[in-house]
Design a protein around this motif. Structure first.
Motif, PDB file in Angstrom:
ATOM      1  N   LEU A 117      34.313  24.624  35.908  1.00 26.86           N
ATOM      2  CA  LEU A 117      35.643  25.148  35.594  1.00 26.86           C
ATOM      3  C   LEU A 117      36.263  25.831  36.811  1.00 26.86           C
ATOM      4  O   LEU A 117      37.416  25.581  37.163  1.00 26.86           O
ATOM      5  CB  LEU A 117      35.544  26.120  34.414  1.00 26.86           C
ATOM      6  N   VAL A 118      35.489  26.708  37.475  1.00 31.85           N
ATOM      7  CA  VAL A 118      36.054  27.452  38.610  1.00 31.85           C
ATOM      8  C   VAL A 118      36.219  26.583  39.841  1.00 31.85           C
ATOM      9  O   VAL A 118      36.901  26.975  40.794  1.00 31.85           O
ATOM     10  CB  VAL A 118      35.177  28.681  38.953  1.00 31.85           C
ATOM     11  N   LYS A 119      35.596  25.404  39.847  1.00 31.88           N
ATOM     12  CA  LYS A 119      35.742  24.490  40.975  1.00 31.88           C
ATOM     13  C   LYS A 119      37.012  23.646  40.890  1.00 31.88           C
ATOM     14  O   LYS A 119      37.379  22.959  41.851  1.00 31.88           O
ATOM     15  CB  LYS A 119      34.514  23.571  41.058  1.00 31.88           C
ATOM     16  N   LYS A 120      37.701  23.694  39.749  1.00 29.64           N
ATOM     17  CA  LYS A 120      38.928  22.911  39.587  1.00 29.64           C
ATOM     18  C   LYS A 120      40.045  23.496  40.452  1.00 29.64           C
ATOM     19  O   LYS A 120      40.131  24.713  40.655  1.00 29.64           O
ATOM     20  CB  LYS A 120      39.348  22.896  38.119  1.00 29.64           C
ATOM     21  N   ASP A 121      40.904  22.614  40.950  1.00 31.87           N
ATOM     22  CA  ASP A 121      41.986  23.042  41.846  1.00 31.87           C
ATOM     23  C   ASP A 121      42.938  24.011  41.163  1.00 31.87           C
ATOM     24  O   ASP A 121      43.471  24.935  41.808  1.00 31.87           O
ATOM     25  CB  ASP A 121      42.767  21.812  42.339  1.00 31.87           C
ATOM     26  N   GLU A 122      43.174  23.822  39.883  1.00 30.97           N
ATOM     27  CA  GLU A 122      44.144  24.665  39.186  1.00 30.97           C
ATOM     28  C   GLU A 122      43.591  26.056  38.836  1.00 30.97           C
ATOM     29  O   GLU A 122      44.326  26.936  38.378  1.00 30.97           O
ATOM     30  CB  GLU A 122      44.638  23.984  37.898  1.00 30.97           C
ATOM     31  N   PHE A 123      42.290  26.264  39.045  1.00 32.21           N
ATOM     32  CA  PHE A 123      41.724  27.579  38.706  1.00 32.21           C
ATOM     33  C   PHE A 123      42.145  28.612  39.745  1.00 32.21           C
ATOM     34  O   PHE A 123      42.044  28.389  40.959  1.00 32.21           O
ATOM     35  CB  PHE A 123      40.197  27.504  38.645  1.00 32.21           C
TER      36      PHE A 123
ATOM     37  N   LEU B 129      34.349  34.675  35.344  1.00 31.05           N
ATOM     38  CA  LEU B 129      34.733  33.525  36.163  1.00 31.05           C
ATOM     39  C   LEU B 129      34.907  33.922  37.623  1.00 31.05           C
ATOM     40  O   LEU B 129      34.566  33.156  38.539  1.00 31.05           O
ATOM     41  CB  LEU B 129      36.007  32.889  35.617  1.00 31.05           C
ATOM     42  N   ARG B 130      35.417  35.129  37.856  1.00 26.61           N
ATOM     43  CA  ARG B 130      35.537  35.615  39.233  1.00 26.61           C
ATOM     44  C   ARG B 130      34.145  35.809  39.834  1.00 26.61           C
ATOM     45  O   ARG B 130      33.891  35.470  41.000  1.00 26.61           O
ATOM     46  CB  ARG B 130      36.326  36.930  39.253  1.00 26.61           C
TER      47      ARG B 130
ATOM     48  N   PRO C 272      41.302  32.536  40.618  1.00 29.23           N
ATOM     49  CA  PRO C 272      40.473  33.698  40.272  1.00 29.23           C
ATOM     50  C   PRO C 272      41.287  34.987  40.294  1.00 29.23           C
ATOM     51  O   PRO C 272      42.378  35.050  40.887  1.00 29.23           O
ATOM     52  CB  PRO C 272      39.411  33.696  41.378  1.00 29.23           C
ATOM     53  N   LEU C 273      40.780  36.015  39.663  1.00 29.22           N
ATOM     54  CA  LEU C 273      41.425  37.327  39.691  1.00 29.22           C
ATOM     55  C   LEU C 273      41.530  37.819  41.129  1.00 29.22           C
ATOM     56  O   LEU C 273      40.597  37.674  41.927  1.00 29.22           O
ATOM     57  CB  LEU C 273      40.607  38.335  38.888  1.00 29.22           C
TER      58      LEU C 273
ATOM     59  N   ALA D 123      39.545  39.866  29.501  1.00 29.73           N
ATOM     60  CA  ALA D 123      39.215  40.498  30.785  1.00 29.73           C
ATOM     61  C   ALA D 123      37.767  40.187  31.181  1.00 29.73           C
ATOM     62  O   ALA D 123      37.475  39.907  32.351  1.00 29.73           O
ATOM     63  CB  ALA D 123      39.420  42.009  30.688  1.00 29.73           C
ATOM     64  N   LYS D 124      36.864  40.220  30.219  1.00 27.04           N
ATOM     65  CA  LYS D 124      35.463  39.918  30.510  1.00 27.04           C
ATOM     66  C   LYS D 124      35.300  38.481  30.990  1.00 27.04           C
ATOM     67  O   LYS D 124      34.537  38.202  31.926  1.00 27.04           O
ATOM     68  CB  LYS D 124      34.615  40.161  29.264  1.00 27.04           C
TER      69      LYS D 124
END
Length: 800
Positions: A213-219, A445-446, A221-222, A439-440
């Motif tokens: 999920l976090v590797k997707k271009d649209e992600f 994900l961050r 991070p905070l 928030a969690k």
């Protein structure tokens, strides 16, 4: 190979046996079994019981006559076989013992029964045998560290594949370990930080999904700032509702309008004292003096002159009711304006800690704007007061009115915005849990986003992918070679089946009976018959004597046939070429000395001569047979050959037996003759008695007497007396004869010289006698060298 018979319990005479406690050397080091293992034990010591443990591994089960039997057998590869599963191994095992005889030679229990038939490779089809030989040459040897042919190629490819697989596994395990620690590690794992990351049921699988999920271009991070706010929001508990701001009724517009009216309001100038009109300060001073003197003083307190009625009339007309009213109106309005300022100062506004963290920055901005607006509002009120004060101080003269900024609207707006924020914060209590959950997740994900960057996740994945490709390629190459090996083995098996011939089994037994034992009377005959169930032709074996089926065989004849049958069966299709572990349990029962030697010869030529075995065990109770076994190739106990053989002893004490190392006296000497020679040789080398050699001196008389009786009998095999033989042996000198004869007789018997038992041994005489015997034997150099070799001495070191 079998390395240890590790433990035995509830197996006949074996109870609580532990290999590591019993099979140890002088330094208490545990020793293991070798390629060849020779076991000596008296009758009823447990040899057959031991063989049954191995036969259980051959057939996958042990006799049900044993109650709760326990055993553990270790292999050199590290695996073990226990009583829980005797078939948990891949070894080919063949055991000769009384159970083998009962199972295969049925006629022993029932004369009407026959011998179980078996098939060996036939000898007529030379073409097929050559094909098999060619396939075996291609296949090569699979002996450890000595592989050749396809086995060598396969071993090389296995090594390359193993290296590739190990590299791939190390890379995968390293990444898996890092992911595992991040997902469920006790210290830093997401699973064990639910108060921050929100999932106490977190797993490796969830981590892998969220990594994608976090590797997707649209992600996205905070940010660091939003991360801090998210972390603060998690610390919050549900707050009490923020009270509404009290309604504030501002009158600035009214004040401004009235102030303007009062500031610019004119006063009628008739009957006014001109000087006071022109000087507001003086006017104010006089007015104050008037208030102090009226109806109180008749003379002026300043100049002490009498104030006449005319002056009082002038003052009364100057300070008339209109001006007083204007002043009073101004004072009243100033008071109201000041009350307005006090109202602003008492305004109750909520505090930042009453808001949820997400609203605090907004509140701080609104509060700062409100404070600024209040200051501006107060300044405007102060400006009105200043204008009113100026007119009040110059009440008779009209002043101009300067317009003052009205901040009423700004005040209302600032208060309304704070009120709106309060309403939002109060409403947020209902969705606090939901937003904290969000928030969690955002923090989690961050965390994962930062984690995969730290461990260089993408680089590791690329490396693992490359290593996986290499492993698959090497496995494919290895598997192709393994397929070639399997195909070759299958071809050999098919070819061997083409040569399968049960009649040859009987011929091989007869070959052993006739060639090795010269037994022309008994033969094993393959009798052809038709199987009732299949209709196919089969064979059964029968024992024949002089052309007829034999009955009432002696125990010796049974022993001979049984062992020949076992040896021939080693060449059957299911055994030959598979390097079996062979256990031979006491094969010489009821046999004479000639047949014992022939049994040894059969083992030497058919097993050792062909080398087609993985490991060999031979147990016996017969010392004569043990002597022959010491002649097997490499069985001499020199340093160079000890590694191939292990000599063991089964020792029974009352109801229990143990396996131990064979003692040196039983292992090292081929005959007693060699042992006696060593005792004499030791005495010839030692000139003093100590704790390590006293037995050699103490027994010298017996040893020398027995040795010379044997030695002289074979040197002079006639009827002459022992003294005459000794004279021939030592020559013309009578001293050696007399000295040796006296020592031999007096020290080997106490009868007639009982006082010898009460005196110390005379060492010099024994040493001299021993040297005389050794010196005489040395004259036959070849025999002397052979005797020295038999006791492990070097001829070059044996000079005096």
């Amino acid at each position: 190979m079998i390395s240890k018979i590790k433990s035995l319990n509830n197996l006949a005479v074996f109870n609580g046996f532990d290999w590591d406690s019993e099979v140890v050397d002088n330094e208490n080091q545990v020793l293991e079994l070798k390629k060849t293992n020779i076991i000596y034990g008296r009758n009823y010591s447990g040899k057959t019981t031991l063989s049954r443990a191995l036969r259980a591994m051959e057939h996958g089960e042990i006799s049900d006559k044993y109650e709760n039997p326990e055993c553990c057998i270790s292999f050199s590869e590290g695996n073990e076989v226990t009583h829980n599963d005797f078939s948990a191994h891949t070894q080919v095992i063949r055991v000769f013992n009384e159970d083998f005889i009962k199972q295969n030679l049925n006629f022993i229990a029932n004369p009407e029964e026959n011998v179980q038939p078996f098939a060996i490779l036939g000898g007529d089809n030379n073409v097929i045998e050559k094909e098999i030989s060619g396939l075996k040459d291609k296949l090569g040897s699979n002996e450890k560290d000595l592989e050749t042919g396809l086995y060598k190629d396969l071993k090389t490819l296995n090594g390359i594949y193993s290296t590739a697989k190990r590299s791939h596994d190390i890379a995968k395990n390293s990444l898996n370990s890092q992911l595992n620690e991040k997902a469920i590690g006790r210290q830093t794992g997401i699973k064990y930080n639910p108060e921050k990351f929100g999932d106490q049921n977190y797993t490796n699988s969830k981590l892998r999904n969220e990594i994608q999920l976090v590797k997707k271009d649209e992600f996205k991070p905070l940010s660091d700032e939003r991360k801090i706010l998210a972390e603060k929001s998690l610390e919050e508990k549900k707050k009490e509702d923020i009270s509404q701001i009290s309604e504030l009724d501002l009158s600035f517009q009214t004040f401004s309008r009235k102030a303007k009216e009062l500031v610019i309001k004119p006063i009628v100038q008739s009957n006014k004292i001109d000087s006071l009109l022109k000087d507001a300060i003086l006017n104010k001073w006089v007015k104050k003096g008037r208030e102090l003197h009226k109806n109180k003083l008749e003379t002026c307190a300043f100049c002490d002159n009498k104030i006449d009625s005319t002056r009082w009339d002038q003052l009364e007309k100057h300070f008339d009711e209109e001006s007083d009213k204007l002043e009073n109106d101004i004072v009243e309005l100033i008071s109201k304006i000041k009350d307005e300022k006090k109202l602003l100062n008492t305004l109750e506004i909520s505090k930042g800690d009453e808001y949820y963290a997400k609203y605090v920055p907004k509140f701080d901005n609104l509060k700062e704007n409100l404070d600024s607006t209040i200051i501006d509002f107060e300044k405007s009120l102060d400006s009105l007061i200043d204008l009113l004060e100026a007119r009040k101080n110059d009440i008779l003269n009209v002043h101009s009115f300067v317009k003052v900024s009205d901040h009423t609207s700004n005040m209302k707006t600032a208060l309304e915005k704070i009120e709106e924020l309060s309403i939002k914060s109060n409403a947020y209590s209902e969705k606090l849990n939901t937003d904290q959950g969000k928030a969690k997740k955002a923090l989690r994900l961050r965390e994962i986003y930062d984690f995969i960057a730290t461990i260089k996740y993408d680089e590791q994945i690329d490396n693992i992918t490359d290593l996986d490709s290499v492993e698959k390629e090497e496995k494919k190459t290895r598997d192709l070679k393994q397929g070639e090996v399997d195909e070759t083995l299958s071809s050999i098996s098919m070819k061997q089946k083409e040569l399968k011939d049960e009649s040859k089994g009987a011929e091989k037994v007869n070959e052993f009976l006739n060639s090795h034992f010269g037994h022309k009377f008994l033969t094993l005959k393959a009798v052809e018959f038709e199987d009732v169930d299949t209709g196919q032709k089969r064979y059964r074996f029968e024992i024949h004597r002089e052309g007829k089926k034999a009955h009432h065989l002696s125990e010796g004849e049974i022993s001979l046939i049984a062992f020949c049958y076992f040896m021939a069966k080693l060449q059957e299709v299911d055994t030959k070429g598979k390097k079996p572990i062979i256990w031979i349990d006491d094969p010489i029962s009821s046999l004479d000395s000639n047949h014992i030697f022939f049994i040894y010869t059969l083992i030497n030529t058919q097993i050792y001569g062909k080398g087609d075995f993985e490991q060999l065990f031979i147990s016996t109770h017969n010392l004569n047979f043990l002597k022959y076994l010491k002649r097997l190739p490499g069985a001499a106990t020199t340093k160079e050959t000890k590694t191939k053989y292990r000599y063991l002893l089964i020792q029974r004490n009352d109801k229990n037996s143990v396996i131990k190392l064979m003692p040196h006296f039983l292992r090292d000497y081929v005959t007693e003759f060699n042992y006696l020679f060593e005792q004499i040789y030791k005495c010839s080398k030692m000139e003093s008695v100590n704790d390590t050699n006293y037995t050699a001196f103490y027994n010298f008389g017996n040893s020398a007497r027995k040795f010379l009786e044997l030695y002289l009998y074979y040197k002079y095999p006639d009827a002459s007396s022992q003294i005459e033989k000794m004279k021939k042996f030592f020559g013309t000198d009578d001293i050696p004869v007399v000295l040796t004869d006296r020592i031999n007789n007096e020290y080997s018997h106490l009868s007639g010289a009982f006082e010898r038992g009460e005196t110390i041994i005379e060492v010099p005489e024994m040493n001299t006698s021993a040297k005389l015997i050794i010196e005489r034997i040395k004259q036959d150099y070849d025999q002397y060298e052979a005797l020295l070799n038999s006791i492990g001495e070097n001829i070059t070191e044996a000079s005096f």
